[in-house]
Motif scaffolding. Structure first.
Motif, short mmCIF file in Angstrom:
data_model
loop_
_atom_site.label_atom_id
_atom_site.label_comp_id
_atom_site.label_asym_id
_atom_site.label_seq_id
_atom_site.Cartn_x
_atom_site.Cartn_y
_atom_site.Cartn_z
N ASP A 84 44.17 53.40 33.59
CA ASP A 84 42.77 53.00 33.54
C ASP A 84 42.24 52.70 34.95
N LYS A 85 41.00 53.11 35.21
CA LYS A 85 40.41 52.93 36.53
C LYS A 85 40.39 51.47 36.95
N THR A 86 40.06 50.58 36.04
CA THR A 86 40.01 49.15 36.36
C THR A 86 41.38 48.64 36.79
N ALA A 87 42.44 49.09 36.11
CA ALA A 87 43.79 48.66 36.45
C ALA A 87 44.20 49.17 37.84
N THR A 88 43.83 50.41 38.15
CA THR A 88 44.13 50.95 39.47
C THR A 88 43.47 50.13 40.57
N ASP A 93 43.31 46.12 45.06
CA ASP A 93 42.80 44.85 45.57
C ASP A 93 43.94 43.93 45.98
N ALA A 94 45.00 43.88 45.19
CA ALA A 94 46.16 43.04 45.51
C ALA A 94 46.83 43.52 46.79
N ILE A 95 46.91 44.83 46.96
CA ILE A 95 47.49 45.40 48.17
C ILE A 95 46.69 44.99 49.39
N ALA A 96 45.37 45.07 49.27
CA ALA A 96 44.49 44.72 50.39
C ALA A 96 44.64 43.25 50.79
N GLU A 97 45.00 42.41 49.84
CA GLU A 97 45.16 40.98 50.12
C GLU A 97 46.47 40.65 50.82
N HIS A 98 47.37 41.62 50.93
CA HIS A 98 48.68 41.36 51.54
C HIS A 98 49.00 42.44 52.59
N ARG A 140 40.34 54.63 47.75
CA ARG A 140 39.58 53.96 46.70
C ARG A 140 38.41 54.81 46.21
N ASP A 141 37.90 55.68 47.08
CA ASP A 141 36.80 56.55 46.70
C ASP A 141 37.22 57.62 45.69
N LYS A 167 53.45 41.57 40.83
CA LYS A 167 53.70 41.15 39.45
C LYS A 167 52.42 40.75 38.72
N ASP A 168 51.61 39.92 39.33
CA ASP A 168 50.38 39.46 38.68
C ASP A 168 49.34 40.57 38.59
N ALA A 169 49.30 41.43 39.61
CA ALA A 169 48.27 42.47 39.66
C ALA A 169 48.48 43.54 38.60
N THR A 170 49.72 43.79 38.23
CA THR A 170 49.96 44.87 37.28
C THR A 170 49.69 44.46 35.84
#
Length: 266
Positions: A84-88, A93-98, A140-141, A167-170
């Protein structure tokens, strides 16, 4: 030979450390196909890449690609599971935060893979695994509902990163699969190579008891568990070797070919 469907991981299993398939494999594949035995590479690699690597095959092979998200047989895709697009976006977003993890991201869709242009060396290495690759400004585009997986490269321990950062992001809808010493795949929760084998076996009418699988790393665990008989490579992850039915010689010792030759000649 009692097996009617043989599936085999690529990196660290069929391929040597230089990423080559042994010349001894091709006549062996011909013997298998002459006996009506289906050979299906099972890999995290892209379908197009695997088909290119098997151009020398006497007859077309079936393929379990993208760690099971895509199954190919008789010239067509017979199973495709997307994210799903939202899940991707949640994972991105989690990757960008770390940023301290030192990520490199490949966005994988059925129509091709996409990698950012910020690291030319990474894009060049990625092209080895994804022959249908697009270098873009921002992956992301290119997120839509056709995403198969996110292939992540990390400079940290992938098992630790998977457990802490991702873990939390998935959430409950995605699975994190450690696919190499610096590699992580994020795919649909209900998908793995073992599911891909089940899909292919059902398509060709082969009971799982008559399937044989080879693998070397954690993303092969479900594949070996699903197969009727399993071989872990001598160079494989300790957890995989502990769970497999048998141990094959290492990929550098041409282990897959040696085992299959013994089985054919017995």
């Amino acid at each position: 030979m009692q097996f009617r469907l043989i599936t085999c991981d690529m990196d660290g299993t069929l391929l040597d450390n230089a990423k080559n398939i042994s010349d001894d494999f091709w006549p062996l594949l011909g013997r298998l196909q002459e006996q009506g035995i289906i050979f299906a590479p099972a890999s995290g690699r892209q379908l197009e890449t695997i088909l290119d690597m098997f151009e020398k095959a006497p007859n077309p092979v079936s393929v379990i690609a993208e760690n099971g998200a895509l199954v190919y047989h008789d010239g067509e895709i017979v199973s495709l599971t997307t994210i799903d697009k939202t899940a991707t976006m949640r994972v991105l977003d989690a990757i960008a935060e770390h940023p301290e993890v030192g990520w490199e991201v490949t966005l994988c869709r059925a129509d091709g893979a996409f990698v950012g242009h910020t690291n030319e060396e990474f894009a060049r290495l990625t092209a080895m695994y994804y022959h249908k690759l697009n270098v873009v400004d921002d992956v992301r585009d290119y997120v839509n509902d056709d995403v198969i997986k996110l292939a992540l490269f990390t400079r940290g321990d992938p098992e630790e990163v998977a457990e802490t950062v991702l873990k939390d992001a998935t959430g409950d809808d995605l699975a994190v699969v450690v696919s190499g010493t610096q590699s992580i795949d994020v795919i649909h929760q209900d998908i793995n190579k073992g599911i891909g084998l089940q899909e292919l076996a059902a398509k060709v009418g082969v009971p799982l008891s008559q399937t044989l699988a080879f693998g070397d790393y954690l993303n092969d665990a479900e594949l070996l568990a699903a197969a009727g008989t399993s071989y872990a490579m001598a160079n494989g992850h300790p957890q995989l070797k502990a769970a497999a039915d048998h141990i094959a010689p290492s990929n550098e010792e041409n282990g897959v070919v040696r085992v299959l030759q013994q089985l054919l000649d017995s």
